[in-house]
Motif scaffolding. Structure first.
Motif, short mmCIF file in Angstrom:
data_model
loop_
_atom_site.label_atom_id
_atom_site.label_comp_id
_atom_site.label_asym_id
_atom_site.label_seq_id
_atom_site.Cartn_x
_atom_site.Cartn_y
_atom_site.Cartn_z
N SER A 41 0.84 -1.20 0.00
CA SER A 41 0.00 0.00 0.00
C SER A 41 0.87 1.24 0.00
O SER A 41 2.09 1.18 0.21
CB SER A 41 -0.89 0.01 1.24
OG SER A 41 -0.11 0.26 2.40
N LEU A 42 0.26 2.40 -0.20
CA LEU A 42 0.97 3.67 -0.15
C LEU A 42 1.66 3.84 1.20
O LEU A 42 2.84 4.23 1.27
CB LEU A 42 0.01 4.83 -0.42
CG LEU A 42 0.59 6.24 -0.29
CD1 LEU A 42 1.73 6.46 -1.28
CD2 LEU A 42 -0.52 7.29 -0.50
N ASP A 43 0.95 3.52 2.28
CA ASP A 43 1.53 3.64 3.62
C ASP A 43 2.72 2.70 3.81
O ASP A 43 3.70 3.04 4.48
CB ASP A 43 0.47 3.35 4.69
CG ASP A 43 -0.52 4.50 4.84
OD1 ASP A 43 -0.21 5.60 4.36
OD2 ASP A 43 -1.60 4.27 5.42
N LYS A 77 2.44 9.43 -6.00
CA LYS A 77 1.87 9.66 -4.67
C LYS A 77 2.93 9.46 -3.58
O LYS A 77 2.96 10.19 -2.59
CB LYS A 77 0.69 8.71 -4.43
CG LYS A 77 -0.54 9.05 -5.27
CD LYS A 77 -1.65 8.03 -5.05
CE LYS A 77 -2.87 8.35 -5.93
NZ LYS A 77 -3.93 7.33 -5.76
N ILE A 78 3.80 8.47 -3.79
CA ILE A 78 4.89 8.24 -2.83
C ILE A 78 5.82 9.44 -2.80
O ILE A 78 6.18 9.94 -1.73
CB ILE A 78 5.68 6.96 -3.21
CG1 ILE A 78 4.77 5.73 -3.12
CG2 ILE A 78 6.90 6.79 -2.30
CD1 ILE A 78 5.38 4.48 -3.73
N ILE A 79 6.20 9.94 -3.98
CA ILE A 79 7.11 11.08 -4.08
C ILE A 79 6.49 12.32 -3.44
O ILE A 79 7.16 13.06 -2.71
CB ILE A 79 7.47 11.36 -5.55
CG1 ILE A 79 8.32 10.21 -6.11
CG2 ILE A 79 8.25 12.68 -5.68
CD1 ILE A 79 8.55 10.29 -7.60
N GLU A 80 5.21 12.53 -3.69
CA GLU A 80 4.52 13.71 -3.15
C GLU A 80 4.50 13.69 -1.62
O GLU A 80 4.54 14.74 -0.98
CB GLU A 80 3.10 13.79 -3.70
CG GLU A 80 3.07 14.21 -5.17
CD GLU A 80 1.71 13.96 -5.82
OE1 GLU A 80 0.77 13.54 -5.10
OE2 GLU A 80 1.59 14.18 -7.04
N PRO A 84 8.50 17.56 0.51
CA PRO A 84 9.02 18.62 1.41
C PRO A 84 10.31 18.24 2.13
O PRO A 84 11.06 19.11 2.55
CB PRO A 84 7.87 18.79 2.42
CG PRO A 84 6.65 18.29 1.73
CD PRO A 84 7.14 17.14 0.90
N ALA A 85 10.57 16.93 2.27
CA ALA A 85 11.74 16.48 3.02
C ALA A 85 12.94 16.19 2.12
O ALA A 85 13.99 15.78 2.60
CB ALA A 85 11.39 15.23 3.82
N THR A 86 12.79 16.39 0.80
CA THR A 86 13.89 16.10 -0.12
C THR A 86 14.73 17.36 -0.37
O THR A 86 14.38 18.45 0.07
CB THR A 86 13.36 15.58 -1.46
OG1 THR A 86 12.53 16.58 -2.07
CG2 THR A 86 12.56 14.31 -1.27
N GLU A 172 13.26 11.38 -10.63
CA GLU A 172 12.33 11.00 -9.57
C GLU A 172 13.00 10.07 -8.56
O GLU A 172 12.69 10.10 -7.37
CB GLU A 172 11.09 10.34 -10.18
CG GLU A 172 10.26 11.32 -11.01
CD GLU A 172 9.27 10.60 -11.91
OE1 GLU A 172 9.58 9.49 -12.37
OE2 GLU A 172 8.21 11.17 -12.17
N THR A 173 13.92 9.23 -9.04
CA THR A 173 14.63 8.32 -8.16
C THR A 173 15.48 9.08 -7.15
O THR A 173 15.62 8.66 -6.00
CB THR A 173 15.52 7.37 -8.99
OG1 THR A 173 14.71 6.63 -9.91
CG2 THR A 173 16.28 6.41 -8.10
#
Length: 368
Positions: A41-43, A77-80, A84-86, A172-173
């Motif tokens: 899952s996304l989580d 969705k994972i990247i989004e 903010p933390a990248t 993206e990686t």
């Protein structure tokens, strides 16, 4: 006959022998994942990457590389979740002429900075098999000691035919690797060519590896690549006579001084090193850190990152439009005939392109 590499379309099964998903992921889901090939899952992805789980990170990158829309959507969705933390990592592009010893150099420099407490992700842009589109160089086997480190992550990334040899997913990686806690990103390119322009658009520091005593050192080096270099490192210094080494240093220094001064305020340097003996490796890392300190202080570091983000936005738009155009059934049907007319001199290239574009726009405008 061996089957084609399924990685691009199936990121789901866990590889045998790889580390298990850690406790941050639902244990019941993990117990059945290998049996059923169930999608995380996304989580699961978010928690796994946050905890530094390399298996989950690898699977998330495979989602990015997938051609399936549902996989790409999940990857976004994972990247989004992490955006903010990248941005905290130092991104270094490394390229060089064939035979310069890029992999050995990266392994030596990588081990050096890991010993200093850093965490390293190596994204190696590999040429792809024309059949499987898979990575064929096998960087994990070429960087054995680095691959065994708990503080390193190596990802050979197939180009899959992307222009200039650059993998379309590398940008993206980078975000995912930064989200996983890697504070240093190395991007290794295939060699001196068009891919360097793309890599330059996603790194902070661009390092060009060269050899001495191989004839005219400036032959075959495009002006644009020399201009992009923040430093030139002449590798295999242990195998080169001192006279030839100093001559090469002088030639490169003179060549670099011909180019206009960079707005970064940085004067590109020429240095020598040996990846086998580690001579000069410490100095190269200190050079990179000196560049980062200078450009952060004068504001160039952040302004360059912003320009790169803008470039990536427009580049993504162009790539998506191009893929949609050539993937459209009507265009696929008409293109061979148009191409034949151009080759036979019955139609100019410009008129043929215009007719194809007109057909494309008419089709999508009339689509209900």
């Amino acid at each position: 006959m061996p089957k084609e590499n399924p990685d691009n379309d199936n990121p789901l099964p866990l590889s045998k022998g790889k580390e298990h998903l850690n406790s941050a992921i639902n244990p019941k889901r993990h117990q059945h994942a290998e049996k059923r090939g169930a999608t995380l899952s996304l989580d699961d992805y978010v928690n796994g990457i946050k905890s530094g789980n390399r298996t989950v990170l690898s699977r998330a990158i495979t989602l990015i590389e997938s051609t399936k829309t549902e996989h790409r959507d999940l990857a976004q969705k994972i990247i989004e979740q992490y955006l903010p933390a990248t941005g905290h990592a130092v991104r270094v592009g490394i390229t060089g002429v064939p035979g310069v010893g890029k992999s050995t150099f990266i392994e030596t420099l990588g081990n050096h900075i890991i010993d200093r407490g850093r965490r390293l992700a190596v994204l190696a842009i590999d040429p792809s098999s024309t059949r499987s589109k898979g990575s064929i160089l096998g960087d994990k086997t070429r960087m054995e000691t680095l691959a065994r480190s708990d503080h390193a992550f190596i990802r050979p990334s197939p180009t899959s035919g992307a222009l200039g040899g650059i993998a379309r997913t590398t940008r993206e990686t980078i975000y995912l690797c930064e989200a996983a806690g890697y504070d240093t990103i190395f991007i290794e390119t295939v060699g001196v060519g068009q891919s360097e322009t793309a890599v330059h658009s996603m790194v902070d520091f661009f390092l060009l590896l060269m050899l001495a005593g191989a004839g005219d050192e400036l032959q075959g080096i495009k002006r644009g690549i020399m201009e992009m270099a923040d430093a030139i490192a002449i590798n295999k210094a242990d195998e080169t006579e001192q006279k030839a080494l100093q001559q090469a240093v002088g030639e490169y220094q003179r060549a670099l001084h011909l180019y206009p001064e960079s707005e970064s305020g940085w004067q590109p340097r020429v240095t020598t090193c040996s990846a086998l003996t580690s001579d000069g490796i410490t100095e190269i890392w200190e050079l990179i850190m000196e560049y980062v300190e200078l450009t952060k202080k004068n504001g160039y570091f952040d302004s360059k990152r912003k320009r790169q983000a803008k470039y990536w936005m427009y580049d993504t738009i162009k790539n998506r439009l191009e893929n949609h155009f050539f993937g459209h059934p009507k265009i696929k049907q008409l293109t061979p005939a148009m191409e034949k007319k151009v080759l036979n001199g019955e139609l100019t290239s410009f008129r043929a392109a215009q007719q194809l574009l007109d057909q494309y726009f008419n089709t999508i405008q009339n689509k209900p």
